[in-house]
Design an enzyme around this catalytic site. Sequence first.
Site, mmCIF file in Angstrom:
data_model
loop_
_atom_site.group_PDB
_atom_site.id
_atom_site.type_symbol
_atom_site.label_atom_id
_atom_site.label_comp_id
_atom_site.label_asym_id
_atom_site.label_seq_id
_atom_site.Cartn_x
_atom_site.Cartn_y
_atom_site.Cartn_z
ATOM 1 N N ARG A 53 9.581 -13.823 -5.935
ATOM 2 C CA ARG A 53 8.968 -15.137 -5.701
ATOM 3 C C ARG A 53 7.721 -15.377 -6.528
ATOM 4 O O ARG A 53 7.560 -16.417 -7.153
ATOM 5 C CB ARG A 53 8.539 -15.288 -4.226
ATOM 6 C CG ARG A 53 9.581 -15.776 -3.321
ATOM 7 C CD ARG A 53 9.337 -15.199 -1.944
ATOM 8 N NE ARG A 53 9.583 -13.772 -2.019
ATOM 9 C CZ ARG A 53 10.786 -13.243 -1.895
ATOM 10 N NH1 ARG A 53 11.799 -13.991 -1.589
ATOM 11 N NH2 ARG A 53 10.978 -11.938 -2.036
ATOM 12 N N ARG A 103 0.040 -8.304 -11.493
ATOM 13 C CA ARG A 103 0.358 -7.568 -10.246
ATOM 14 C C ARG A 103 0.351 -6.085 -10.568
ATOM 15 O O ARG A 103 0.941 -5.658 -11.563
ATOM 16 C CB ARG A 103 1.719 -7.979 -9.697
ATOM 17 C CG ARG A 103 2.172 -7.046 -8.570
ATOM 18 C CD ARG A 103 3.372 -7.530 -7.830
ATOM 19 N NE ARG A 103 3.054 -8.676 -6.994
ATOM 20 C CZ ARG A 103 3.905 -9.238 -6.140
ATOM 21 N NH1 ARG A 103 5.134 -8.746 -6.020
ATOM 22 N NH2 ARG A 103 3.560 -10.271 -5.410
ATOM 23 N N HIS A 131 -4.024 -10.765 -2.297
ATOM 24 C CA HIS A 131 -2.942 -11.545 -2.914
ATOM 25 C C HIS A 131 -3.319 -13.019 -2.722
ATOM 26 O O HIS A 131 -2.686 -13.740 -1.959
ATOM 27 C CB HIS A 131 -1.624 -11.196 -2.218
ATOM 28 C CG HIS A 131 -0.381 -11.655 -2.898
ATOM 29 N ND1 HIS A 131 -0.381 -12.542 -3.965
ATOM 30 C CD2 HIS A 131 0.930 -11.363 -2.659
ATOM 31 C CE1 HIS A 131 0.872 -12.757 -4.340
ATOM 32 N NE2 HIS A 131 1.682 -12.056 -3.555
#
Length: 314
Positions: A53, A103, A131
């Site tokens: 996602r 990430r 996040h």
Amino acid sequence: MRHDHLITSKQLSRPDIETVLDRAAEIDADPSAVADRHANTLLGLLFFEPSTRTKMSFETAMKRLGGDVVDMGSVESSSVKKGETLADTVRVIEGYTDALVLRHPKQGAATMASEFVDVPLLNAGDGAGHHPTQTMLDLYTIRENAGLDDLTIGIMGDLKYGRTVHSLAHALTNFETQQHFISPESLQLPREVVYDLHQRQDGTGIKEHESLEGVLPSLDVLYVTRIQRERFPDENEYQKVAGEYQIDAETLEAASDDLTVMHPLPRVDEIAPEIDDTDYAAYFDQAHNGVPVRMALLDLLLSDDRGIRGETDE
Ligand code: NCD
């Protein structure tokens, strides 16, 4: 206050958050108005951990703003495999691009990387740390379904390793919220996070529980999370808690009819599929909200008048 990098939700004030959510709502209502706004802009994607996602919605967002992405690809196929440091990798890729999304499995990696680059760097998850872009889409979804003030929210599952939880809990302290944290004792919020939340909120809005039962009827939102198996130092420890804290239609019989169930996804077995088609379920909309929210973030960070700047007295 002005931010060129987005590393943790702690850096965002209420006006900052509202600026992003309002921009996202504008874009959501008329995406064609921004279709060419960032033509010729390139976003660098550096994902050192799996993602579906986050990576795809950043890619969609950049393309829907008229730009494009360049993707480092998997760690296996990059120079990281040859021993390149993160600092060198980000310094090289910033020369190709206008902004970076990172990430990384190590907590603190985004902060460190941001110190080496001038282009905006967005933290898409650093280990069990933060996040913040997920938090913005979570807040957008909460605002649409339940409103952000006078909110009673339950956050359940892996509160120890869940970075979406750490970011969301901090961001919610900007609003009038009662936060209930539900987990096995071994997966409670890290004490430093609890300490920070108490500092922000006098502790009045924060309670920890081992069971959902007592609090469920009072909740406006239930935010369910996956047990972060990959972060357990010992597989036996994971096995002790795997399969706990699941919800199904029977669980929700005790909930208010207006309850909104959220999950950052991916889910494993925390939410029974029978809930998917009920009015409770907001998790697929939540995932879709990642596109307008990330479009808004990129737009704010990439505009000439760069940065996320809300009205604040800081
Ligand atoms: C989350 C993550 O990566 O922290 N996923 C996501 O970005 N939507 C949650 C998770 O992996 O459980």
